[in-house]
Design a protein around this motif. Structure first.
Motif, PDB file in Angstrom:
ATOM      1  N   PHE A  79       0.858  -1.187   0.000  1.00  0.00           N
ATOM      2  CA  PHE A  79       0.000   0.000   0.000  1.00  0.00           C
ATOM      3  C   PHE A  79       0.891   1.232   0.000  1.00  0.00           C
ATOM      4  CE2 PHE A  79       0.595  -1.149   4.439  1.00  0.00           C
ATOM      5  CZ  PHE A  79       0.934   0.060   5.042  1.00  0.00           C
ATOM      6  N   VAL A  80       0.326   2.360  -0.398  1.00  0.00           N
ATOM      7  CA  VAL A  80       1.031   3.644  -0.403  1.00  0.00           C
ATOM      8  C   VAL A  80       0.246   4.596   0.486  1.00  0.00           C
ATOM      9  CG1 VAL A  80       1.819   5.585  -1.820  1.00  0.00           C
ATOM     10  CG2 VAL A  80       1.941   3.251  -2.721  1.00  0.00           C
ATOM     11  N   THR A  81       0.961   5.331   1.344  1.00  0.00           N
ATOM     12  CA  THR A  81       0.310   6.226   2.293  1.00  0.00           C
ATOM     13  C   THR A  81       1.084   7.534   2.441  1.00  0.00           C
ATOM     14  OG1 THR A  81      -0.367   6.485   4.618  1.00  0.00           O
ATOM     15  CG2 THR A  81       1.515   5.060   4.200  1.00  0.00           C
ATOM     16  N   MET A  83       0.953   8.949   5.325  1.00  0.00           N
ATOM     17  CA  MET A  83       1.214   8.831   6.759  1.00  0.00           C
ATOM     18  C   MET A  83       0.552   9.958   7.558  1.00  0.00           C
ATOM     19  SD  MET A  83       5.087   7.314   6.799  1.00  0.00           S
ATOM     20  CE  MET A  83       4.896   6.413   8.329  1.00  0.00           C
ATOM     21  N   LYS A  84      -0.623  10.383   7.105  1.00  0.00           N
ATOM     22  CA  LYS A  84      -1.369  11.437   7.801  1.00  0.00           C
ATOM     23  C   LYS A  84      -2.666  10.911   8.403  1.00  0.00           C
ATOM     24  CE  LYS A  84       0.679  15.096   5.090  1.00  0.00           C
ATOM     25  NZ  LYS A  84       0.489  16.153   4.096  1.00  0.00           N
ATOM     26  N   GLY A  85      -2.803   9.578   8.497  1.00  0.00           N
ATOM     27  CA  GLY A  85      -3.938   8.977   9.181  1.00  0.00           C
ATOM     28  C   GLY A  85      -5.053   8.460   8.295  1.00  0.00           C
ATOM     29  N   ASP A  86      -5.075   8.850   7.027  1.00  0.00           N
ATOM     30  CA  ASP A  86      -6.128   8.352   6.142  1.00  0.00           C
ATOM     31  C   ASP A  86      -5.929   6.863   5.892  1.00  0.00           C
ATOM     32  OD1 ASP A  86      -7.310  10.857   5.868  1.00  0.00           O
ATOM     33  OD2 ASP A  86      -6.062  11.372   4.137  1.00  0.00           O
ATOM     34  N   CYS A  87      -7.026   6.134   5.843  1.00  0.00           N
ATOM     35  CA  CYS A  87      -6.967   4.696   5.589  1.00  0.00           C
ATOM     36  C   CYS A  87      -6.775   4.437   4.098  1.00  0.00           C
ATOM     37  CB  CYS A  87      -8.244   4.013   6.072  1.00  0.00           C
ATOM     38  SG  CYS A  87      -8.464   4.120   7.863  1.00  0.00           S
ATOM     39  N   VAL A  88      -5.909   3.485   3.790  1.00  0.00           N
ATOM     40  CA  VAL A  88      -5.645   3.097   2.404  1.00  0.00           C
ATOM     41  C   VAL A  88      -5.827   1.589   2.279  1.00  0.00           C
ATOM     42  CG1 VAL A  88      -4.113   5.032   1.879  1.00  0.00           C
ATOM     43  CG2 VAL A  88      -3.156   2.938   2.849  1.00  0.00           C
TER      44      VAL A  88
END
Length: 160
Positions: A79-81, A83-88
């Motif tokens: 997965f790519v994120t 890193m600000k809390g949004d679910c991916v």
């Protein structure tokens, strides 16, 4: 006149060095690299082997997991994120979608959490950057029983 030219050249040189250093800092991150599960230092988890590869993908982080369960089940996903809390969503390495998600929040240079509806994982890197410890708390079990907290220890794979 010559002194003025030398001062200008020195300023340009210092500015160039500062830009190069800031670009190098932006392109590296203490999290990036490959991490292998150290089963001897980890709590019993049902995992025989696991590696996590973290790499930069523009201004985001790409996580690639390779896991082999003690029951022989192999699972590979990414997965790519930001890193600000949004679910991916997770995607299997073969391109098939998965129902699982990660909700990553960066807490500091060496710490981040994955806080989903099912679990809360806190990832912490050692000060020397050679070890990553993952503390997992499960939020609930369908039967109502509580599950023990897990501690997984990962060692950084050092570049050859």
């Amino acid at each position: 006149m010559l002194n003025r030219v030398l001062v200008i050249l020195a300023g340009v040189l210092l500015a160039s060095v500062a830009v190069a250093v800031s670009q190098e800092a932006a392109s590296t991150d203490v999290l990036t690299g490959t991490w292998n599960l150290n089963t001897n230092k980890s709590s019993q988890s049902g995992i025989e082997r696991e590696s996590i590869r973290i790499e930069l993908a523009g201004d985001q982080h790409k996580f690639v997991y390779d896991r082999l369960g003690e029951n022989g089940t192999e699972l590979n996903w990414w997965f790519v994120t930001d890193m600000k809390g949004d679910c991916v969503n997770h995607t299997q390495v073969n391109g098939q979608p998965m129902t699982s998600k990660s909700c990553i929040s960066r807490l500091g240079p060496r710490t981040f959490v994955n806080d989903t509806a099912i679990l809360h994982e806190k990832y912490e890197l050692s000060s020397d950057g050679r070890k990553m410890v993952v503390h997992t708390k499960f939020k609930g079990h369908p039967t109502g029983r509580s599950l023990p907290e897990q501690k997984l220890v990962f060692d950084r794979v050092l570049s050859q």
